[in-house]
Design a protein around this motif. Structure first.
Motif, PDB file in Angstrom:
ATOM      1  N   UNK A  16      29.616  40.453  34.112  1.00  0.00           N
ATOM      2  CA  UNK A  16      30.508  41.795  34.167  1.00  0.00           C
ATOM      3  C   UNK A  16      31.573  41.835  35.372  1.00  0.00           C
ATOM      4  N   UNK A  17      31.321  41.254  36.447  1.00  0.00           N
ATOM      5  CA  UNK A  17      32.241  41.182  37.464  1.00  0.00           C
ATOM      6  C   UNK A  17      33.267  40.283  37.057  1.00  0.00           C
ATOM      7  N   UNK A  18      33.071  39.111  36.156  1.00  0.00           N
ATOM      8  CA  UNK A  18      34.159  38.224  35.753  1.00  0.00           C
ATOM      9  C   UNK A  18      34.967  38.907  34.804  1.00  0.00           C
ATOM     10  N   UNK A  19      34.543  39.891  34.149  1.00  0.00           N
ATOM     11  CA  UNK A  19      35.177  40.413  33.027  1.00  0.00           C
ATOM     12  C   UNK A  19      35.204  39.364  31.747  1.00  0.00           C
ATOM     13  N   UNK A  20      33.729  38.534  31.705  1.00  0.00           N
ATOM     14  CA  UNK A  20      33.763  37.716  30.337  1.00  0.00           C
ATOM     15  C   UNK A  20      33.218  38.483  29.456  1.00  0.00           C
TER      16      UNK A  20
ATOM     17  N   UNK B 215      37.359  31.306  37.294  1.00  0.00           N
ATOM     18  CA  UNK B 215      37.626  31.259  38.515  1.00  0.00           C
ATOM     19  C   UNK B 215      38.084  32.656  39.407  1.00  0.00           C
ATOM     20  N   UNK B 216      38.650  33.616  38.343  1.00  0.00           N
ATOM     21  CA  UNK B 216      39.135  34.599  39.055  1.00  0.00           C
ATOM     22  C   UNK B 216      38.340  35.862  38.336  1.00  0.00           C
ATOM     23  N   UNK B 217      37.867  36.934  39.127  1.00  0.00           N
ATOM     24  CA  UNK B 217      37.956  36.903  40.606  1.00  0.00           C
ATOM     25  C   UNK B 217      36.982  35.801  41.145  1.00  0.00           C
ATOM     26  N   UNK B 218      37.141  35.313  42.432  1.00  0.00           N
ATOM     27  CA  UNK B 218      36.146  34.146  43.159  1.00  0.00           C
ATOM     28  C   UNK B 218      35.126  35.043  43.598  1.00  0.00           C
TER      29      UNK B 218
ATOM     30  N   UNK C  85      27.871  51.499  42.829  1.00  0.00           N
ATOM     31  CA  UNK C  85      28.996  52.228  42.328  1.00  0.00           C
ATOM     32  C   UNK C  85      30.110  51.214  41.557  1.00  0.00           C
ATOM     33  N   UNK C  86      29.734  50.110  41.783  1.00  0.00           N
ATOM     34  CA  UNK C  86      30.875  48.974  41.071  1.00  0.00           C
ATOM     35  C   UNK C  86      30.834  49.182  39.541  1.00  0.00           C
ATOM     36  N   UNK C  87      31.938  49.249  39.013  1.00  0.00           N
ATOM     37  CA  UNK C  87      31.780  49.368  37.405  1.00  0.00           C
ATOM     38  C   UNK C  87      31.197  48.504  36.787  1.00  0.00           C
ATOM     39  N   UNK C  88      31.159  47.110  37.389  1.00  0.00           N
ATOM     40  CA  UNK C  88      30.315  45.988  36.874  1.00  0.00           C
ATOM     41  C   UNK C  88      29.081  46.048  36.926  1.00  0.00           C
TER      42      UNK C  88
ATOM     43  N   UNK D 262      27.884  48.749  34.222  1.00  0.00           N
ATOM     44  CA  UNK D 262      27.826  48.077  33.011  1.00  0.00           C
ATOM     45  C   UNK D 262      26.744  46.912  32.781  1.00  0.00           C
ATOM     46  N   UNK D 263      26.355  46.466  33.803  1.00  0.00           N
ATOM     47  CA  UNK D 263      25.414  45.400  33.603  1.00  0.00           C
ATOM     48  C   UNK D 263      23.875  46.144  33.335  1.00  0.00           C
TER      49      UNK D 263
END
Length: 201
Positions: free
Chosen positions: A20-24, A74-77, A181-184, A187-188
Motif C-alpha cells: 500500500x505504501x507503494x500504491x501497487x 522504485x517510487x517512493x523508495x 496514522x499513515x493512510x497506507x 489500508x493494510x
C-alpha cells in the motif's frame, strides 16, 4: 499481481503495508494458512503466508517480498540508495526479526511458561530501544523506510498480548501513532487486525 495473505500474521501484514505504501495495484487474497486454497498450493506447495504471485514469479518470504516490491516499484523508495545504508537497514530488520518477532511467535504459539518468559523479554527489548525511537522521526532515519514497515505490525499487536510499552517521554507510543496514522497502514489492516485490541494510546 496477487498477494496471498493470512489476515492475522504479522509478517503478512508487513508485506501488505509495503504494497500500500507503494500504491501497487494488486489483489490481496486472504486465506487460512491451516487450509490454503488449491490455486496457492499449486504455486507454493507449503501454502505459506505471505505469498506473492506476479506472472511466473512466486515469492513466499515476507522480507524478500518487501525488498522485491521496493525494487520493482522504485517510487517512493523505501530503502536508502547507497549500498552501506541499504546493508545497514537489512541488518536492522534481521535483528528485529531475531529479537522481536521470534519472541512474538513464542508468545503466540508456545506454552504458558515459555510465553511468559518471551513476553518479558520482548517488553524489555522494545523498551530498551526507546532512545532510538525518540532520536529521529522514523526508526534510525529521518525518512520513512522498510524498517518502519517491519516494526509497525509488531507494535500494533503488543497491546493485544498485554505488553505496555509506554515510557515517560512517550517516545515509542508517539512513533507508533505516527506510523499508524499513515493512510497506507490503515489500508493494510485486515478486518481481523482492525478488530484487534486497542492500538497504543
Amino acid at each position: 499481481m496477487t498477494l496471498f495473505s493470512s489476515p492475522t500474521c504479522a509478517m503478512s501484514h508487513c508485506a501488505r503495508f509495503v504494497l500500500y505504501e507503494k500504491g501497487v495495484v494488486a489483489d490481496i487474497e486472504y486465506y487460512d494458512p491451516a487450509d490454503p486454497p488449491e490455486d496457492l498450493l499449486e504455486l507454493n506447495p507449503n501454502g505459506t503466508s505471505p505469498t506473492l504471485i506476479e506472472r511466473d514469479l512466486v515469492l513466499y518470504d515476507a522480507r524478500i517480498i518487501m525488498e522485491y516490491l521496493d525494487e520493482r516499484f522504485p517510487h517512493p523508495p523505501l530503502h536508502q540508495m547507497d549500498p552501506v545504508s541499504r546493508a545497514t537497514a537489512r541488518m536492522l530488520i534481521k535483528r528485529i526479526d531475531q529479537d522481536w518477532y521470534q519472541s512474538l511467535d513464542e508468545i503466540l504459539y508456545s506454552g504458558e511458561k515459555k510465553s511468559a518468559r518471551a513476553k518479558k523479554m520482548l517488553k524489555e527489548s522494545v523498551l530498551s530501544a526507546a532512545p532510538i525511537f525518540a532520536a529521529r522521526p522514523y526508526f534510525m532515519s529521518d525518512e520513512f523506510s522498510l524498517i518502519d514497515c517491519a516494526i509497525a505490525p509488531l507494535l500494533w499487536r503488543l497491546p493485544g498480548i498485554g505488553i505496555d510499552i509506554a515510557t515517560a517521554d512517550e517516545a515509542i507510543t508517539s512513533y507508533a501513532q505516527r506510523i499508524f496514522k499513515r493512510p497506507a497502514f490503515r489500508r493494510s489492516l485486515s478486518t481481523y487486525e482492525k478488530e484487534m485490541a486497542d492500538t497504543i494510546k
